[in-house]
Motif scaffolding. Structure first.
Motif, PDB file in Angstrom:
ATOM      1  N   PRO A 229       4.727   0.240   1.022  1.00  0.00           N
ATOM      2  CA  PRO A 229       3.513   0.333   0.224  1.00  0.00           C
ATOM      3  C   PRO A 229       3.126   1.542  -0.807  1.00  0.00           C
ATOM      4  CG  PRO A 229       2.881  -0.376   2.554  1.00  0.00           C
ATOM      5  CD  PRO A 229       4.346   0.044   2.368  1.00  0.00           C
TER       6      PRO A 229
ATOM      7  N   ALA B 134       3.019   1.129  -4.763  1.00  0.00           N
ATOM      8  CA  ALA B 134       1.946   1.683  -5.538  1.00  0.00           C
ATOM      9  C   ALA B 134       2.415   2.375  -6.524  1.00  0.00           C
ATOM     10  CB  ALA B 134       0.872   2.758  -4.668  1.00  0.00           C
TER      11      ALA B 134
ATOM     12  N   SER C  47      -3.507   2.747  -3.573  1.00  0.00           N
ATOM     13  CA  SER C  47      -3.142   1.683  -2.557  1.00  0.00           C
ATOM     14  C   SER C  47      -4.060   1.931  -1.473  1.00  0.00           C
ATOM     15  CB  SER C  47      -1.774   1.981  -2.026  1.00  0.00           C
ATOM     16  OG  SER C  47      -1.420   1.299  -0.882  1.00  0.00           O
TER      17      SER C  47
END
Length: 223
Positions: free
Chosen positions: A9, A13, A20
């Motif tokens: 993640p 981002a 995020s």
């Protein structure tokens, strides 16, 4: 019906210039329908891009019986603006689905050979998507998405008649609604040299199999 996203993640981002909210999500090489997966959306109030976890399989906000409703994982590009299940999301809730590869199956006789498709330049894929929010009677909100598909290009055509709509970074602002304009011209197959593909093993057929080895090439016809 399956795709891979091997990017953490934090990296997603950064790549998609998004804020995020994803704290706990492990990269997956076998994302299947109903799975939670990272999706990039534009916040309607702040205009910021947000990376959030949504469930794959679109559930429109106006659904009457959500427990038994059909939840399409794909939305055909050609009739989007006129299809009741998709027209609201197409108008106001478009999103990007990050991926490192997607899978498709070629039927040869009685067997089905899986293939993986990824960008030739090794950059992440940005699949065109639609998202919805459905509020359950207890107040909880289910946020879901579908992938927009279009006719196959020359690379895909021998394997399958449809493929995801792929968006280049220059197209992201228009598709996300950050800039005004008609998104319809973006709904076309990618140029022939954007992707490359290779045969992979049939382990990908089982959603419980989820490791980087799913993308390992195998001799065609010996999956």
């Amino acid at each position: 019906g399956r795709y891979a996203n091997s990017h953490p993640p934090v990296e997603l981002a950064r790549l998609f210039h998004a804020v995020s909210s994803v704290r706990e999500w492990r990269p997956s090489w076998n994302i299947a329908p109903s799975s939670l997966a990272p999706v990039v959306r534009c916040h309607p109030q702040t205009g910021e891009r947000h990376l959030d976890l949504l469930s794959w399989g679109l559930l429109p906000s106006w659904t009457r019986n959500a427990a038994t409703a059909r939840r399409p994982i794909n939305a055909r590009a050609e009739p989007l603006a006129a299809t009741p299940s998709f027209q609201g999301a197409y108008r106001a809730r478009r999103c990007l689905i990050p991926a490192s590869a997607f899978y498709e199956w070629q039927r040869t006789g009685g067997a089905k050979q899986p293939f993986a498709f990824a960008r030739a330049d090794e950059a992440p894929l940005a699949l065109a998507g639609l998202w919805e929010g459905f509020r359950w009677p207890d107040g909880k909100v289910a946020r879901t998405f579908a992938i927009v598909t279009t006719a196959a290009n020359a690379l895909m055509a021998p394997i399958h008649a449809r493929m995801p709509v792929l968006l280049e970074p220059a197209d992201w602002p228009l598709w996300l609604g950050e800039t005004a304009g008609d998104p319809a011209p973006l709904l076309h197959p990618p140029a022939e040299d954007v992707l490359h593909c290779w045969p992979v093993g049939t382990r990908v057929n089982t959603p419980g199999n989820d490791d980087a080895g799913l993308l390992a090439p195998v001799p065609e016809g010996r999956a």
